[in-house]
Design a protein around this motif. Sequence first.
Motif, PDB file in Angstrom:
ATOM      1  N   GLU A  92      30.801  -1.291  25.437  1.00  0.00           N
ATOM      2  CA  GLU A  92      31.975  -2.033  24.979  1.00  0.00           C
ATOM      3  C   GLU A  92      31.737  -2.633  23.598  1.00  0.00           C
ATOM      4  O   GLU A  92      32.603  -2.574  22.724  1.00  0.00           O
ATOM      5  N   ARG A  93      30.564  -3.203  23.389  1.00  0.00           N
ATOM      6  CA  ARG A  93      30.243  -3.807  22.092  1.00  0.00           C
ATOM      7  C   ARG A  93      30.158  -2.743  20.997  1.00  0.00           C
ATOM      8  O   ARG A  93      30.625  -2.967  19.881  1.00  0.00           O
ATOM      9  N   VAL A  94      29.568  -1.598  21.303  1.00  0.00           N
ATOM     10  CA  VAL A  94      29.439  -0.527  20.313  1.00  0.00           C
ATOM     11  C   VAL A  94      30.804   0.068  19.978  1.00  0.00           C
ATOM     12  O   VAL A  94      31.134   0.270  18.802  1.00  0.00           O
ATOM     13  N   ARG A  95      31.629   0.319  20.991  1.00  0.00           N
ATOM     14  CA  ARG A  95      32.947   0.922  20.775  1.00  0.00           C
ATOM     15  C   ARG A  95      33.952  -0.071  20.218  1.00  0.00           C
ATOM     16  O   ARG A  95      34.936   0.320  19.597  1.00  0.00           O
ATOM     17  N   GLY A  96      33.745  -1.344  20.484  1.00  0.00           N
ATOM     18  CA  GLY A  96      34.669  -2.354  19.984  1.00  0.00           C
ATOM     19  C   GLY A  96      35.978  -2.430  20.735  1.00  0.00           C
ATOM     20  O   GLY A  96      36.949  -2.994  20.239  1.00  0.00           O
ATOM     21  N   THR A  97      36.016  -1.864  21.936  1.00  0.00           N
ATOM     22  CA  THR A  97      37.225  -1.905  22.747  1.00  0.00           C
ATOM     23  C   THR A  97      36.842  -2.015  24.216  1.00  0.00           C
ATOM     24  O   THR A  97      35.754  -1.603  24.615  1.00  0.00           O
ATOM     25  N   ARG A  98      37.767  -2.550  25.003  1.00  0.00           N
ATOM     26  CA  ARG A  98      37.513  -2.712  26.432  1.00  0.00           C
ATOM     27  C   ARG A  98      38.507  -1.859  27.211  1.00  0.00           C
ATOM     28  O   ARG A  98      39.699  -2.164  27.264  1.00  0.00           O
ATOM     29  N   ASP A  99      38.004  -0.761  27.796  1.00  0.00           N
ATOM     30  CA  ASP A  99      38.850   0.105  28.598  1.00  0.00           C
ATOM     31  C   ASP A  99      38.005   0.845  29.626  1.00  0.00           C
ATOM     32  O   ASP A  99      36.796   0.626  29.732  1.00  0.00           O
ATOM     33  N   TRP A 100      38.624   1.735  30.379  1.00  0.00           N
ATOM     34  CA  TRP A 100      37.954   2.441  31.459  1.00  0.00           C
ATOM     35  C   TRP A 100      36.848   3.369  30.963  1.00  0.00           C
ATOM     36  O   TRP A 100      35.931   3.709  31.712  1.00  0.00           O
ATOM     37  N   LYS A 101      36.924   3.774  29.700  1.00  0.00           N
ATOM     38  CA  LYS A 101      35.914   4.684  29.156  1.00  0.00           C
ATOM     39  C   LYS A 101      34.540   4.040  29.116  1.00  0.00           C
ATOM     40  O   LYS A 101      33.519   4.718  29.262  1.00  0.00           O
ATOM     41  N   ASN A 102      34.495   2.713  28.921  1.00  0.00           N
ATOM     42  CA  ASN A 102      33.208   2.012  28.941  1.00  0.00           C
ATOM     43  C   ASN A 102      32.549   2.145  30.311  1.00  0.00           C
ATOM     44  O   ASN A 102      31.337   2.349  30.407  1.00  0.00           O
ATOM     45  N   ALA A 103      33.356   2.022  31.381  1.00  0.00           N
ATOM     46  CA  ALA A 103      32.833   2.168  32.741  1.00  0.00           C
ATOM     47  C   ALA A 103      32.310   3.587  32.958  1.00  0.00           C
ATOM     48  O   ALA A 103      31.233   3.777  33.530  1.00  0.00           O
ATOM     49  N   MET A 104      33.070   4.564  32.479  1.00  0.00           N
ATOM     50  CA  MET A 104      32.670   5.949  32.650  1.00  0.00           C
ATOM     51  C   MET A 104      31.334   6.222  31.942  1.00  0.00           C
ATOM     52  O   MET A 104      30.415   6.785  32.530  1.00  0.00           O
ATOM     53  N   ILE A 105      31.236   5.801  30.700  1.00  0.00           N
ATOM     54  CA  ILE A 105      30.014   6.048  29.924  1.00  0.00           C
ATOM     55  C   ILE A 105      28.847   5.246  30.511  1.00  0.00           C
ATOM     56  O   ILE A 105      27.746   5.773  30.686  1.00  0.00           O
ATOM     57  N   GLY A 106      29.086   3.974  30.825  1.00  0.00           N
ATOM     58  CA  GLY A 106      28.036   3.138  31.414  1.00  0.00           C
ATOM     59  C   GLY A 106      27.559   3.689  32.746  1.00  0.00           C
ATOM     60  O   GLY A 106      26.357   3.699  33.034  1.00  0.00           O
ATOM     61  N   GLY A 107      28.494   4.169  33.574  1.00  0.00           N
ATOM     62  CA  GLY A 107      28.133   4.761  34.857  1.00  0.00           C
ATOM     63  C   GLY A 107      27.330   6.038  34.691  1.00  0.00           C
ATOM     64  O   GLY A 107      26.351   6.274  35.403  1.00  0.00           O
ATOM     65  N   ALA A 108      27.734   6.866  33.736  1.00  0.00           N
ATOM     66  CA  ALA A 108      27.006   8.116  33.490  1.00  0.00           C
ATOM     67  C   ALA A 108      25.588   7.832  32.984  1.00  0.00           C
ATOM     68  O   ALA A 108      24.622   8.444  33.443  1.00  0.00           O
ATOM     69  N   LEU A 109      25.468   6.898  32.046  1.00  0.00           N
ATOM     70  CA  LEU A 109      24.139   6.550  31.535  1.00  0.00           C
ATOM     71  C   LEU A 109      23.255   5.958  32.636  1.00  0.00           C
ATOM     72  O   LEU A 109      22.074   6.292  32.746  1.00  0.00           O
ATOM     73  N   THR A 110      23.844   5.106  33.466  1.00  0.00           N
ATOM     74  CA  THR A 110      23.084   4.508  34.558  1.00  0.00           C
ATOM     75  C   THR A 110      22.684   5.568  35.573  1.00  0.00           C
ATOM     76  O   THR A 110      21.531   5.581  36.032  1.00  0.00           O
ATOM     77  N   GLY A 111      23.595   6.456  35.932  1.00  0.00           N
ATOM     78  CA  GLY A 111      23.271   7.534  36.872  1.00  0.00           C
ATOM     79  C   GLY A 111      22.134   8.400  36.361  1.00  0.00           C
ATOM     80  O   GLY A 111      21.213   8.735  37.104  1.00  0.00           O
ATOM     81  N   ALA A 112      22.178   8.733  35.080  1.00  0.00           N
ATOM     82  CA  ALA A 112      21.116   9.558  34.498  1.00  0.00           C
ATOM     83  C   ALA A 112      19.793   8.804  34.473  1.00  0.00           C
ATOM     84  O   ALA A 112      18.736   9.367  34.808  1.00  0.00           O
ATOM     85  N   LEU A 113      19.830   7.536  34.098  1.00  0.00           N
ATOM     86  CA  LEU A 113      18.606   6.740  34.021  1.00  0.00           C
ATOM     87  C   LEU A 113      17.963   6.554  35.391  1.00  0.00           C
ATOM     88  O   LEU A 113      16.758   6.763  35.562  1.00  0.00           O
ATOM     89  N   VAL A 114      18.768   6.182  36.379  1.00  0.00           N
ATOM     90  CA  VAL A 114      18.236   5.988  37.734  1.00  0.00           C
ATOM     91  C   VAL A 114      17.683   7.308  38.273  1.00  0.00           C
ATOM     92  O   VAL A 114      16.625   7.333  38.902  1.00  0.00           O
TER      93      VAL A 114
END
Length: 146
Positions: A92-114
């Motif tokens: 959200e901080r990098v993109r400068g906007t708050r929307d569902w895409k942040n959840a999608m990207i954050g979830g994908a990064l977390t899934g890959a990391l875990v």
Amino acid sequence: MPRKTIMGSLSSPKVDVFVDLGNPLLNHTLDGFLKIGTVAVAKVAVEETYHVVKRGSVSKHNFETSLKKMCKEGAYWGSVAGVYVGMEYGVERVRGTRDWKNAMIGGALTGALVSAVSSNKGDKIVMDAITGGAIATAAEFISYLT
């Protein structure tokens, strides 16, 4: 100089604890860890209570095993949630906007990391990233309904 404070409130059906570490990323991460870790501890407590009722007895060994399981599950769920919340906030901080895409990207990064930390390789990491993104996006869409 950053201040560290702990505040709490309890009003049915919402419980909120706020720990100010002086950094919004750390605040969000710790909040996710505490809230979801608590959910995992409660889940295990209910499961273990069911097993005690079903057996009809409790022993010191069973009680200790239950406590260890509660701590392990709480730490695992809390860690995954903390990583996810931190990732979503960072995106959200990098993109400068708050929307569902942040959840999608954050979830994908977390899934890959875990997945990677769990010693998975290649396609399994990609599949876990897709799953993480899908679950986070679905949860975000559900939160819009409330």
